[in-house]
Write a protein that holds these residues in place. Structure first.
Motif, PDB file in Angstrom:
ATOM      1  N   GLN A 143     -38.936 -30.540  -3.991  1.00 36.59           N
ATOM      2  CA  GLN A 143     -38.320 -31.857  -3.773  1.00 36.59           C
ATOM      3  C   GLN A 143     -39.377 -32.900  -3.374  1.00 36.59           C
ATOM      4  O   GLN A 143     -39.355 -34.057  -3.829  1.00 36.59           O
ATOM      5  CB  GLN A 143     -37.248 -31.756  -2.690  1.00 36.59           C
ATOM      6  N   SER A 144     -40.343 -32.490  -2.484  1.00 37.27           N
ATOM      7  CA  SER A 144     -41.408 -33.440  -2.106  1.00 37.27           C
ATOM      8  C   SER A 144     -42.258 -33.818  -3.321  1.00 37.27           C
ATOM      9  O   SER A 144     -42.641 -34.976  -3.504  1.00 37.27           O
ATOM     10  CB  SER A 144     -42.274 -32.830  -1.002  1.00 37.27           C
ATOM     11  N   LYS A 203     -40.283 -36.234  -5.234  1.00 41.00           N
ATOM     12  CA  LYS A 203     -40.377 -37.591  -4.668  1.00 41.00           C
ATOM     13  C   LYS A 203     -41.736 -38.234  -4.979  1.00 41.00           C
ATOM     14  O   LYS A 203     -41.824 -39.436  -5.302  1.00 41.00           O
ATOM     15  CB  LYS A 203     -40.186 -37.523  -3.143  1.00 41.00           C
ATOM     16  N   GLU A 204     -42.771 -37.426  -4.844  1.00 35.63           N
ATOM     17  CA  GLU A 204     -44.103 -37.956  -5.184  1.00 35.63           C
ATOM     18  C   GLU A 204     -44.153 -38.378  -6.651  1.00 35.63           C
ATOM     19  O   GLU A 204     -44.746 -39.403  -7.002  1.00 35.63           O
ATOM     20  CB  GLU A 204     -45.168 -36.895  -4.904  1.00 35.63           C
ATOM     21  N   TYR A 205     -43.511 -37.516  -7.473  1.00 35.02           N
ATOM     22  CA  TYR A 205     -43.503 -37.863  -8.906  1.00 35.02           C
ATOM     23  C   TYR A 205     -42.744 -39.159  -9.143  1.00 35.02           C
ATOM     24  O   TYR A 205     -43.196 -40.033  -9.891  1.00 35.02           O
ATOM     25  CB  TYR A 205     -42.882 -36.708  -9.694  1.00 35.02           C
ATOM     26  N   GLU A 206     -41.586 -39.295  -8.455  1.00 36.21           N
ATOM     27  CA  GLU A 206     -40.812 -40.542  -8.621  1.00 36.21           C
ATOM     28  C   GLU A 206     -41.592 -41.735  -8.090  1.00 36.21           C
ATOM     29  O   GLU A 206     -41.598 -42.820  -8.694  1.00 36.21           O
ATOM     30  CB  GLU A 206     -39.478 -40.394  -7.882  1.00 36.21           C
ATOM     31  N   ALA A 207     -42.287 -41.558  -6.933  1.00 31.76           N
ATOM     32  CA  ALA A 207     -43.119 -42.662  -6.408  1.00 31.76           C
ATOM     33  C   ALA A 207     -44.228 -43.007  -7.384  1.00 31.76           C
ATOM     34  O   ALA A 207     -44.542 -44.188  -7.610  1.00 31.76           O
ATOM     35  CB  ALA A 207     -43.688 -42.252  -5.046  1.00 31.76           C
ATOM     36  N   GLU A 254     -42.680 -44.953 -10.076  1.00 32.50           N
ATOM     37  CA  GLU A 254     -42.441 -46.350  -9.673  1.00 32.50           C
ATOM     38  C   GLU A 254     -43.753 -47.143  -9.616  1.00 32.50           C
ATOM     39  O   GLU A 254     -43.828 -48.301 -10.025  1.00 32.50           O
ATOM     40  CB  GLU A 254     -41.754 -46.370  -8.305  1.00 32.50           C
TER      41      GLU A 254
END
Length: 618
Positions: A90-91, A94-98, A101
């Motif tokens: 999951q982290s 999130k890093e991938y999504e950040a 972005e």
């Protein structure tokens, strides 16, 4: 370990799938490993080569672990590991999504930067296109101006040619008309003469008879008149002679009448000459500083100032070469001493190119010596005709009545003092010349004769014999031109601009350097031309109050009422570029004058020719 406890991890580790099914164990598979490669047969399906040994060991280990007391701890540990892996996944998500972005924001920034660069490039292209279009428009406008100028020049040339053709046609027409008129007049006169002769021939007898009758009647009338007059005169004379009282009274009356007529005539002539000499000035005198009774009555304040004024320096406002200054100063001192000692004045000839200061020095010489001056022009004598002799005598009679002494300055003296032997002059001009020679035969203590000429070689020998001293006025050299430019720049430009009495202003530039440059460029110009150049700089005088009262070198006579072309700029600022433009105009005008003088043909002059520069003439 997940597969050991029946946990199947999905593609992203999010959940467990169904347990993996073990492939069926083939009979005889346990001993298959000991067979040689040559004893093996080809597999019948895809599981033929599968080794289930590992799976068996794993199943065995699972059974052992299930019966072990640490099974629950291992299971919880495996679950914790799985949760840890899920949190890590999951982290990472999130890093991938950040990162996604951030990539999106970076992409937006790059797109904005690209858009800004595109807009900047488009703006630059628009500016370049606008500049190019403006350049093309200017070029088209210049081409149109050049074409219009060429068209105007062509039209002007055509107009001049048309005017010349029309003038030639008009001249030819006038000549033809005059020729025809002359022929008609001659034919008319000839016809009238023939008709008159024919009429006279036809009426000759009648005319002779009429003349005879008129002559007889006239003779008879005259004879009768003579008889009657003789009879009356004889009787009257006889009666007059016999009465002595009448004879005495008649003789006395005639004598008194003759004496009265003669006395009145002479007294009137003497009184007229006295009044003309004292109250007025001769018609040949154009300008004079001599104060008359009428001037004193009209302008008492100015006359009193002139009487109380001190003698001026003879070279004040006059700039000449050092050698010429020394010579004319000696002449001024000698003239002043002659005036004080009441001795005989010497006659002077000043010659040289026009505009070199001859008239100005003559005025300064008279004021320095305490004398009056009178200026006459030689060109005024010839138009007077027979009255020239009388006018010449009046000038010298008027000069002899001066109490302070008179400096008689004759400008353009060669106009009427020409050679009598070689020049074809009229009888009236010859008589005026003889009268001048008669009145100047002896030196006088009343007046001083100063002649000025550009062509002294045309003088009559008798005139040259009456000259005591000759002074040659050369064109100013570089040093004199620089002094002249500085003096006139200070008088006509600098002082009016600094005193603030006029609307004239000066731009900031090196005045001394500019005066030196102007002196370099004005080679060959006279003092009058330099003065006119300075007056042209002072173009901003627009009212008569700002007009200089005294302008040497004759500049005032050419300026008129001082509207000297108005100000060249609306704000009244005289710039260095405006001065340069005036200097170029003056140089072109001087060159044009020299071309005209060259077309007239060289005329030798004593001392210096206007065709030569001052250095060459020296």
């Amino acid at each position: 370990m997940s597969w050991l406890f029946g946990i199947n991890k999905g593609p992203k580790g999010e959940g467990a799938g169904p347990p993996l099914s073990l492939p069926p164990v083939q009979p005889g598979a346990e001993g298959g490993g000991e067979r040689g490669a040559g004893d093996r047969q080809a597999p019948k399906d895809k599981w033929s080569n599968f080794d289930p040994t590992g799976l068996e060991r794993a199943a065995k280990a699972a059974r052992e672990l299930e019966h072990s007391r640490h099974a629950k701890e291992a299971l919880s540990l495996a679950q914790m590991q799985e949760q840890t892996l899920q949190l890590e996944q999951q982290s990472k998500l999130k890093e991938y999504e950040a990162a996604v972005e951030q990539l999106k924001s970076e992409q937006i920034r790059v797109q904005a930067e690209e858009r800004r660069k595109t807009l900047s490039e488009e703006t630059r292209q628009h500016q370049a296109r606008a500049q190019y279009q403006d350049k093309l428009a200017r070029q088209r406008y210049e081409d149109q101006l050049k074409q219009q100028q060429l068209l105007n020049e062509d039209n002007l040339r055509k107009q001049e040619e048309s005017v010349q053709k029309q003038e030639a046609m008009r001249r030819a027409t006038v000549e033809r008309e005059m020729e025809l008129r002359h022929k008609n007049e001659m034919l008319r006169v000839e016809a009238e003469a023939r008709a008159r002769a024919r009429a006279e021939r036809e009426n000759a007898d009648i005319t002779r008879e009429q003349i005879r009758l008129k002559a007889a009647e006239h003779r008879q009338t005259i004879l009768e008149s003579i008889r009657t007059a003789g009879t009356l005169f004889g009787e009257g004379f006889r009666a007059f002679v016999t009465d002595w009282d009448k004879v005495t009274a008649t003789v006395a009356g005639l004598t008194l009448l003759a004496v009265g007529v003669y006395s009145a005539k002479n007294a009137t002539a003497v009184a007229g000459r006295y009044v003309e000499a004292r109250l007025g000035k001769p018609s040949l005198v154009r300008e004079t500083s001599r104060i008359s009774v009428l001037d004193a009555l009209r302008h008492p304040v100015q006359v009193s100032r002139r009487l109380l004024s001190k003698p001026q320096d003879a070279l004040e406002g006059v700039i000449l070469s050092p050698s010429l200054e020394a010579r004319v100063r000696d002449i001024a001192i000698a003239t002043r001493n002659t005036k004080r000692n009441k001795s005989l004045y010497r006659n002077i000839l000043m010659y040289g190119p026009p505009g070199t200061g001859k008239t100005l020095f003559a005025k300064k010489l008279a004021l320095h010596s305490g004398m009056d001056y009178a200026i006459m022009t030689g060109g005024d004598v010839a138009p007077m005709g027979r009255e020239g002799v009388t006018a010449m005598h009046k000038v010298f009679d008027w000069a002899n009545t001066s109490r302070r002494g008179l400096l008689l300055f004759v400008d353009e003296a060669d106009a009427f003092l020409r050679k009598r032997a070689t020049e074809k002059i009229s009888e009236d001009l010859r008589a005026a010349l003889n009268a001048f020679l008669h009145r100047t035969g002896q030196h006088s203590s009343k007046f001083m004769l100063v002649l000025a000429s550009n062509q002294p070689e045309d003088f009559d020998w008798a005139v040259s014999d009456r000259i005591d001293e000759m002074v040659c006025f050369h064109l100013p050299r570089l040093e004199e031109r620089e002094r002249l430019v500085r003096m006139y720049f200070d008088k006509f430009v600098l002082k009016p601009a600094t005193e603030g009495k006029q609307r004239l202003k000066l731009a900031q530039f090196d005045y001394s350097r500019k005066c030196s440059e102007v002196a370099q460029l004005t080679e060959g110009m006279s003092g009058r031309e330099i003065a006119q150049l300075a007056v042209a700089w002072q173009e901003q005088l627009t009212t008569p109050d700002g007009c200089p009262q005294t302008q040497p070198w004759g500049a005032k006579a050419q300026l008129g009422v001082c509207e000297a072309m108005a100000y060249a700029s609306e704000d009244g600022v005289l710039t260095e570029a405006m001065m340069d433009a005036r200097v170029q105009d003056a140089i072109q005008q001087h060159q044009q004058k020299m071309q005209w003088l060259t077309l007239e043909g060289p005329r030798p002059q004593v001392g210096e020719s206007p065709h030569l520069s001052p250095q060459q003439a020296s």
